[in-house]
Design a protein around this motif. Sequence first.
Motif, short mmCIF file in Angstrom:
data_model
loop_
_atom_site.label_atom_id
_atom_site.label_comp_id
_atom_site.label_asym_id
_atom_site.label_seq_id
_atom_site.Cartn_x
_atom_site.Cartn_y
_atom_site.Cartn_z
N LEU A 37 -83.90 -35.79 -141.35
CA LEU A 37 -82.52 -35.51 -140.91
C LEU A 37 -82.46 -35.11 -139.44
CD1 LEU A 37 -81.29 -33.73 -144.14
CD2 LEU A 37 -80.35 -35.84 -143.19
N PRO A 38 -83.18 -34.06 -139.00
CA PRO A 38 -83.12 -33.74 -137.57
C PRO A 38 -83.69 -34.84 -136.69
CG PRO A 38 -84.73 -32.35 -138.70
CD PRO A 38 -83.95 -33.05 -139.75
N VAL A 39 -84.68 -35.59 -137.19
CA VAL A 39 -85.23 -36.69 -136.39
C VAL A 39 -84.18 -37.77 -136.21
CG1 VAL A 39 -86.91 -38.58 -136.42
CG2 VAL A 39 -87.64 -36.27 -137.00
N ALA A 40 -83.48 -38.12 -137.27
CA ALA A 40 -82.42 -39.13 -137.16
C ALA A 40 -81.32 -38.66 -136.23
CB ALA A 40 -81.86 -39.44 -138.55
N ALA A 41 -80.95 -37.39 -136.32
CA ALA A 41 -79.93 -36.85 -135.43
C ALA A 41 -80.38 -36.95 -133.97
CB ALA A 41 -79.62 -35.40 -135.80
N ALA A 42 -81.65 -36.69 -133.71
CA ALA A 42 -82.18 -36.79 -132.35
C ALA A 42 -82.12 -38.23 -131.84
CB ALA A 42 -83.61 -36.26 -132.32
N VAL A 84 -76.13 -40.98 -139.20
CA VAL A 84 -77.34 -40.16 -139.15
C VAL A 84 -77.99 -40.14 -140.53
CG1 VAL A 84 -78.23 -37.82 -138.83
CG2 VAL A 84 -76.56 -38.75 -137.23
N LEU A 85 -77.19 -40.00 -141.58
CA LEU A 85 -77.73 -39.97 -142.93
C LEU A 85 -78.39 -41.29 -143.29
CD1 LEU A 85 -74.89 -38.10 -144.86
CD2 LEU A 85 -77.01 -37.16 -143.94
N ALA A 86 -77.74 -42.40 -142.92
CA ALA A 86 -78.31 -43.71 -143.22
C ALA A 86 -79.63 -43.91 -142.48
CB ALA A 86 -77.31 -44.81 -142.85
N LEU A 87 -79.67 -43.49 -141.22
CA LEU A 87 -80.91 -43.62 -140.45
C LEU A 87 -81.99 -42.71 -141.03
CD1 LEU A 87 -82.53 -44.72 -138.10
CD2 LEU A 87 -81.49 -42.96 -136.62
N ALA A 88 -81.63 -41.48 -141.39
CA ALA A 88 -82.61 -40.57 -142.00
C ALA A 88 -83.16 -41.14 -143.29
CB ALA A 88 -81.96 -39.21 -142.26
N GLY A 89 -82.28 -41.69 -144.12
CA GLY A 89 -82.75 -42.31 -145.35
C GLY A 89 -83.65 -43.49 -145.08
N GLY A 90 -83.30 -44.29 -144.07
CA GLY A 90 -84.14 -45.43 -143.73
C GLY A 90 -85.49 -45.01 -143.19
N LEU A 99 -79.02 -38.23 -150.41
CA LEU A 99 -78.36 -38.47 -149.13
C LEU A 99 -76.86 -38.20 -149.22
CD1 LEU A 99 -80.15 -41.76 -148.04
CD2 LEU A 99 -80.45 -39.50 -147.03
N ARG A 100 -76.26 -38.59 -150.34
CA ARG A 100 -74.82 -38.40 -150.52
C ARG A 100 -74.44 -36.92 -150.50
NH1 ARG A 100 -70.77 -37.87 -154.32
NH2 ARG A 100 -68.99 -39.30 -154.08
N ALA A 101 -75.35 -36.07 -150.95
CA ALA A 101 -75.07 -34.63 -150.93
C ALA A 101 -74.86 -34.10 -149.52
CB ALA A 101 -76.22 -33.87 -151.60
N THR A 113 -70.00 -44.04 -148.15
CA THR A 113 -71.16 -44.15 -149.03
C THR A 113 -71.85 -45.50 -148.96
OG1 THR A 113 -69.77 -44.86 -150.88
CG2 THR A 113 -70.19 -42.49 -150.66
N GLY A 114 -71.17 -46.51 -148.44
CA GLY A 114 -71.74 -47.85 -148.39
C GLY A 114 -73.08 -47.92 -147.67
N PRO A 115 -73.20 -47.36 -146.46
CA PRO A 115 -74.49 -47.41 -145.77
C PRO A 115 -75.60 -46.69 -146.54
CG PRO A 115 -72.75 -46.89 -144.21
CD PRO A 115 -72.14 -46.81 -145.58
N LEU A 116 -75.25 -45.60 -147.21
CA LEU A 116 -76.26 -44.87 -147.98
C LEU A 116 -76.70 -45.69 -149.19
CD1 LEU A 116 -74.66 -41.30 -147.92
CD2 LEU A 116 -76.05 -42.46 -146.19
N ALA A 117 -75.75 -46.34 -149.85
CA ALA A 117 -76.09 -47.19 -150.98
C ALA A 117 -76.95 -48.37 -150.53
CB ALA A 117 -74.82 -47.70 -151.66
N ALA A 118 -76.65 -48.90 -149.34
CA ALA A 118 -77.44 -50.02 -148.82
C ALA A 118 -78.89 -49.60 -148.55
CB ALA A 118 -76.80 -50.55 -147.53
#
Length: 495
Positions: free
Chosen positions: A347-352, A126-132, A115-117, A30-35
């Motif tokens: 999300l799919p963009v970050a995964a790509a 991937v989640l951290a990048l998508a959130g960013g 994002l945590r969900a 969860t740290g990267p998501l919180a950041a």
Amino acid sequence: MAGSTNAMLVGARRGRAGDMSDGTRGARATGPLAAVAAAFTLAQLLIVHPGMGLGWDETVYVSQYSSQAPAAYFSAPRARGISLLVAPISAWSSSTALLRIYLALLSGLALFLALRAWRGLFPVRVLALAGGLFASLWVTLFYGPQAMPNYWVAVGALAAAACFLRARADFRDRAALWGLAASGALMAWMRPTDAVWATLPLLALALYRRLWRPLAFLLTGLVSGAAEWVIEAYVGYGGLAQRLSDGSAIQGGLGWHVAVADQLRSLGGRALCRPCTGAMPAPVVTVWWLVLPLFAVFGLVVAVRARRTAVTLVPLACGATAAFPYLFMIGYAAPRFLLPAYALLALPVAAALVHLVTAPGRAWRPVALTLVALGLAGHLAVQYAVLEHTVDRTTQTRRGWARTAAELHHLGVGPPCLVTGHDAIPIAFYAGCSSAATAGHNANSTAAVIAGTARRMPVATLVTTGKRPPAYARDWQFVPLGALRIYYAGPAAGS
């Protein structure tokens, strides 16, 4: 498809069990998501400075439960979710800065929870990048701390898709089921019609796969969130069908309208593009928008090859349906309309993008990493430039409203008072007055009523230079103020 989702969720549950015995693993998850969420909040406070005044639509929403001014006319398409969200501040304080800080903190927390969900469905990186990616868009940063509903539909849609996938894999996951209901309620509370479009693929998949429990919880959330809007339709708008019809008319008549070019024009920082004319922004401003669907589809291709189709297809489909009415059914554009689509497609963009920098062989990996890093750096620079320009221009407009309100007070038009005419709604709010209109989308009065009101309290009519005042105001005193002429009358006006 179902097997791959189940396997990932089993792994996620095992990971959560490990997290309970090892705090370090939990922090890594969860740290990267919180950041990302913290950086998003901080960027709002630093760039979209809290002192920026309220916008036109914001004054409508905030005024419903405000201590500063009477409630403005509430037109048919609007929902009261955002008004209630800001009521804990607006009901007792007129401080815009305090309201902005409150919303910036809430929007950061909401992004983190959404994002945590998705933990266990996508890798944390991937989640951290998508959130960013989502949080760094100028439109996300600009509207995150504003009293507007679109951002909240976006995070609600992002969370709903994740909770649906979890509930689909395990009907006993009560957290996912209640999260699905809460997300649906949040979206419908903010914008009921947007909630339907954003969840259309979830509803269709639940019916097709006979996922009755997730369907029941999602419908419960949507219905509970939209209940007030539906009840209000019968109490104040002549019924649900009439409210929908009125809302369509206010939006120019919903139907087949290709607004893709309009959305492109709005990317240069235009809060509302209506009518949407003028030159396109520079290609460097619009290129991200044009490649967004390409990267999203590439992310789906990567997921299909990895047998993770459902996890990527669901947000992609929800993002597409959320965007559809604003790209093909409305005759104007505003960049905030597509926030739910941006959140889901991130999300799919970050995964790509992660695949591009990790999949190539050792020799090509530095090249791919360099290209992606340069592309993201350029993208961030463009987003910041557009945001800074938009904030500066918007701030100047809102300071102009504040100056007009101050001039009204100087002329003796102070609470209780009434303002009509050009930009009456925001200027009335700034002045602490009621607002009225005899024509247009916000028509809520007549000339006779306004003339009668002037015998009881101060009334001002704002007319742009070169235009004639309405008949009821032609004998009133007036003063020029920039591009306006202020006609005013009433017991205390001019005293």
